[in-house]
Design an enzyme around this catalytic site. Structure first.
Site: not given
Length: 252
Positions: A15, A142, A157, A161
């Protein structure tokens, strides 16, 4: 004065073309480390090559949803470096679907990149680090993984995480006796490409009210804790899941 010095050390950042990932790459290089940045965004990777020293920066444009691609390329990078000292997993796909609306295709896509791909990346370097009795792995998670969702971190998502937070502890517990440390940072509201397009004036005010510092993190502020965990200043830190959110999530 105590400083962070990565001279002679080698790192992979997945990333690496994203907002936080790029800041991590730049900060590692500023501390003297050599970095291979990996991302699907070849254009940005090439732009970074024009700005960063060629002796310290390399890149590979890869599909990080493919575990086979990850394993093959990581083996090549390690062979080229001789020794890999650190890995940062900063890759991530966002998903804003509410739970009842998540399709199986959406679920599989998000989990494959955000969790399964990270598993493959860590496993690709883990044995090498054990054999060298040195490794620093940092996962970028996150706050969504801590609280069950956020502005962009709904459903799949947030689940991916949360899984990453757990994976961090597994690797830390098994790797610690081999001097392979694994830690995790959980950014909150950050000035980044992933989130900025969702932040209109109403959302800005809402997020300001939720965050004690009343502003988003800069990309550099989100990146520095990652660099700290990579460094030997954090040599006795292992298995932490740290919020980097300006005072949004208060937990032990």
């Amino acid at each position: 004065m105590v400083t962070i010095d990565f001279t002679g050390k080698n790192y992979i950042v997945t990333g690496g073309a994203g907002s936080i990932g790029r800041a991590i790459v730049e900060q590692i290089i500023a501390c003297g480390g050599r970095v291979c940045a990996i991302d699907v965004d070849e254009k940005t990777l090439r732009e970074m090559a024009q700005e960063l020293p060629a002796e310290l920066y390399s890149c590979r444009a890869l599909d990080l949803s493919s575990t086979a691609v990850i394993r093959e390329n990581f083996a090549e990078i390690i062979a080229d470096y001789g020794q890999l000292h650190g890995l940062v997993n900063c890759v991530g796909l966002a998903s804003t679907m509410l739970f009842e609306d998540i399709t199986e295709a959406e679920w599989n896509k998000i989990i494959q990149v955000n969790l399964t791909g990270v598993f493959a990346a860590i496993q690709s370097v883990y044995t090498h680090m054990k054999e060298n009795r040195y490794g620093r792995i940092v996962n970028v998670s996150s706050v969504a993984g801590k609280i069950g969702g956020g502005l962009i971190g709904r459903g799949a998502y947030a689940t991916s995480k949360a899984g990453l937070n757990g994976l961090t502890k597994v690797v830390a517990k098994e790797g610690g006796s081999h001097n392979v440390c694994c830690n995790c940072v959980c950014p909150g509201w950050t000035d980044s490409r992933m989130i900025n397009h969702l932040v209109d004036e109403a959302n800005y005010q809402r997020l300001s009210g939720m965050t004690a510092l009343r502003r988003p993190a800069t990309q550099q502020e989100a990146a520095w804790p990652v660099v700290f965990y990579l460094s030997d200043l954090a040599s006795y830190v292992n298995g932490t899941v740290s919020a980097v959110d300006g005072g949004l999530v208060y937990d032990g």
